[in-house]
Design an enzyme around this catalytic site. Sequence first.
Site, PDB file in Angstrom:
ATOM      1  N   HIS B 170      70.224  22.589  40.028  1.00  0.00           N
ATOM      2  CA  HIS B 170      69.582  23.503  40.813  1.00  0.00           C
ATOM      3  C   HIS B 170      70.573  24.571  41.540  1.00  0.00           C
ATOM      4  O   HIS B 170      71.629  24.455  41.606  1.00  0.00           O
ATOM      5  CB  HIS B 170      68.560  23.172  41.980  1.00  0.00           C
ATOM      6  CG  HIS B 170      67.413  21.918  41.464  1.00  0.00           C
ATOM      7  ND1 HIS B 170      67.173  20.992  41.816  1.00  0.00           N
ATOM      8  CD2 HIS B 170      66.498  22.378  40.666  1.00  0.00           C
ATOM      9  CE1 HIS B 170      66.161  20.468  41.289  1.00  0.00           C
ATOM     10  NE2 HIS B 170      65.732  21.468  40.554  1.00  0.00           N
ATOM     11  N   CYS B 271      66.929  18.197  49.338  1.00  0.00           N
ATOM     12  CA  CYS B 271      65.678  17.703  48.365  1.00  0.00           C
ATOM     13  C   CYS B 271      64.836  16.869  49.074  1.00  0.00           C
ATOM     14  O   CYS B 271      63.702  16.565  48.458  1.00  0.00           O
ATOM     15  CB  CYS B 271      66.647  16.872  47.269  1.00  0.00           C
ATOM     16  SG  CYS B 271      67.790  18.007  46.102  1.00  0.00           S
TER      17      CYS B 271
END
Lengths: 864, 282
Positions: B170, B271
């Site tokens: 990401h 996350c």
Amino acid sequence: MKVVVCHVTLLDGTDFTCEVEKRAKGQYLFFKVCEHLNLLEKDYFGLTYKDNHDEKCWLDPTKEIKRQIRSNNWQFVFSVKFYPPDPSQLTEDITRYLLCLQLREDVASGRLPCSFVTHALLGSYTLQAEFGDHEPDPPRPVDFISQLKLESNQNKEMEEKILELHKSHRGMTPAQADLQFLENAKKLSMYGVDLHPAKDSEGVDIMLGVCANGLLVYKDRLRINRFAWPKILKISYKRNNFYIKIRPGETEQFESTVGFKLQNHRSAKKLWKVCVENHSFFRLNASEAPTKARFLTLGSKFRYSGRTQAQTRLASSLIDRPAPSFERTSSKRISRSLDGAPMISITEAGSETAENGRDPHLELHSDSKSPLRVHGDNIYVRHSNLMLEDLDKTQDEVLKHQASISQLKRSFMEAPPPSPPQPNQWEKRLTSSPATTIRVQQQQVSLEDEIASVLLSRRSAAECCSSTRPPCSATESTLEGAVTTCSAAAPTAVCTSSLSHPVSALSATEVSVPQTEASPADNPSSDTKEPAKTHEVEIEETIVIQEVSRAAKSGAVTITVDSPVIPPAEEEPQDQKEKVEEEATAVEEVAPSKPEGASSESESEEEAEYHAHVPASICQTKIPEEKEEEEEEEQIKKDEEQQVSAAVVPSIAVEVSQPTEETNQEEESIKEETMVERKDEKEETNVEKTDEKEEKESGRETEESTDDPMVTPEESPDGLIHAEETKMADPTEEQEQPKMNGEASLVEVDPRPQVICCSEPPVVKTEMVTISDTFAAQKTEIATKEVPIVHTETKTITYEAAQLDGNGDGEPGVLMTAQTITSESLCTTTTTHITKTLKGGLSETRIEKRIVITGDCDIDHDQN
Amino acid sequence: MAGLMAGFGHYTHAIVRGIPASLAKEALRSSQAEVDLTKARTEHEAYVEVLRERLGLEVVELPADESLPDCVFVEDAAVVCGETALITRPGAESRRRETEVMKEALQNLHLNVVEMTDENATLDGGDVLFTGREFFVGLSKRTNQRGAEILADAFKDYAVSTVPVLEGLHLKSFCSMGGPGLIIIGSSEPAQKALKIMQQMSDHRYDKLTVPDDIAANCIYMNLPNKGHVLLHCTTEEFPESVKVFEKLKDHMLIPVSNLEKVKVDGALTCCSVLINKKTNI
């Protein structure tokens, strides 16, 4: 005088009617409106009108209204033209109020997208400003809100939210509420962004957004690229293509040009103008203003003639009057139907603007704006994220780059204005008309009356080359305009270059450059006027932005002198600015008007261009797709490294040693290279300014600090032929050059790779041309070898002799030399133009085209 | 209501989710590392503890779902900014259902919930970097252009710029915010390139804090009442060199949080939570 009634829609939706003389300029009407509004900080505002295509255009204050609107529809809209990034810095509440009115409409129309919450917040400030504190029993606001037409599903919710927020503003004065409104609105990402639909290289619809900070590229709602003003070296357009030249990044030696395809020529030009104005307004500061102003005023609409933000702020700080009382709209407007968002509804709902016509309610406003509208042809453009990396470089870094930029102008013209010299250069410029080049294939060029003189001589290219060069008399202050000739007989191409060089005696002596002028100087007048029509006309306008101080230039100059073999030490100064100014004989006023006319023509004629005429010779075009452009433009924007031929250099050096003023440059130098093979194009390109980098030789005058956008329209006829007018080099050389276009120049240059290459491969599909010094060398070789590669390179180098003083006026002799090397690989034709121009203070020059070339590292490269 | 873009880093609530036993074997990962489920759970508990006890956030704990091995990484399921929450459409097929419970939780908080229903769109919250003034969306294996467009639609106030993510899972696998106008960035080439792109695309100037380890650049920044700047970052045990860099942030309350196990399945600090700034009682 005949009087006409103008109807101006104000920001609150009311109409203002006033009478003006039929020949009044935009400024007159604008001032009338501002006077009516009691507005002093008026530089942020402007008037718009609808053109024949029903598109909104800004009324140019410096031009006659009648000539702009082109219809009998004297309807205007008063709008915010430059959105102040920090509205709190505005001096007067009334100014902020007007800005609020504009923003309410922007939000309502969807032009300024915002979230539901923000929308409600802005609406609540509007309520507070218009109605004051929330009343527990809210008769008015409720009525008001209920009138709003919100999306069905949001109506109720929005209303509640607005009222809820309104309650929290208790005690806030209208002025405070306006300020809060603006403080929130200014943070919206699309605040002050003027969107223009375009297409990218893949034909994908994108939007180009012009704002205070630079140029933004959007794909749908996503920002996919951004070019801050400091990174943009040049802005130009040709036909329906819009180009920006990007400063090379730290790691790169290449300047790149990014092109975008717009719907048509008009929109490309419109975008270009908006960019010019925004850059001027936001990026230039007061100190620089004077210089700029000169450029700006040169002529055409193409320049921004108003005050910059810095100047208007200064002026605002001097406002000394009690805060004017003004009536808010609520009372007058409330009864009207509100079509927009809540805020709008309050004040402006009634207003008319076309935008209201849109669906304000659509959630996806952006969509509505978007790209879909564009129906363009292929796009040569690329907006690649990839480029970003390179761009990162700072200006400082740029300095290192040597890139010299040259522009090619094919056709051209010159303008020797017979008009009397003016004492003041400033004035001169003002008066001087921007030179316009005219290319006529079929010889019909419509020139405006104003054009002082245009000479069209028919000559074969060879002849042109051979054209005699009269040595410049030092005394001659007047500019001599060379004339381009179109050989009617031989349609093929004729090159004519005319140079008008005002030479000061001093400079002249130094220069000892014979000036070549198109012999038929006189002819022009008749010829020029003759052609009422040009079949192919292209107009390019390029603006070059200089961010480097001029001092740098001077340094550069010196460098150049040495440069031929310049030692590394000099390299630093690499950045040289070279400005080549091309002057066309066109009156400023005319010029502006022309472009438009031309534009239309060009559009229609594009097809014509496809003509076979486009000779392979036009090597430049690397993109098959872009044949049209290629043909026309071949070199329009090629950046070329400057390589100075040794011979030239020395001569130059001498002159160079003297400090030159930029201003002089403008006036003086004109180089036009026109290679025309029966192509007639008018291109108006503005000259660019290259950056001048700081430099090295600080000693010299650093009058101009960074950003000076020079705008000069250049017109270059596209043609194979390059007319060169260079006076710098020895006459002999000159003669040779022309004849042997490519070769001769090459030869001279030889030691160093002079040729600038446009690297095709990278460029393919894009019109980007990247020239690297390193490449140059290679390419030069190529050119010499006659590699099948087709590329045209044009280098224009202008050396500005040092000017003793920064003053343009006084400077007797400014020497400017420009070399242009054009090589067409296919044809293997290389044309080198060396032009030296001496400035005479008295000389009257009309510069229609100015090309500023900055060669930063060129020398270095050359040496290498 | 403080107005647009006020109070960056101010949070009142956090949504977290438990670790299913399936994480150890089935969670997606780019490496072959073995995950110790017990350690992972202990680690996660400590993480939640910091949010709840140390920082005083209202923590909403969602139950783990064994059929969703990656469900602990709630960040990917929603993007919350202000009072708007965008329910994403995760790029990994196996994770799509993670949004169901998330949506419910956000609605319970009375946020304005927007769903990404376009089947051509994918977006992982891990690719979304909100700087306080604008969004950067990484175009990665998990996030595509369409997903970014929908995000831009959901948050109209802000500029949304796309950034290619060439390496790493990401965008936030190598960067995060360390304060208002401060981007913490890894030192790898891809990370630095991405930073340059972000800087070019932005109208705002950002300071950068470069740390030697990319994954260490993933931190959680908050600005809390009575605590000021707070930064949750990696531990010395994991990235000693990077921690030294964080320790130069004198104005921040630095809280090292261990992430040894979750990182094995590509989980970073951000996350594991969705942070929300919720006005009281609305």
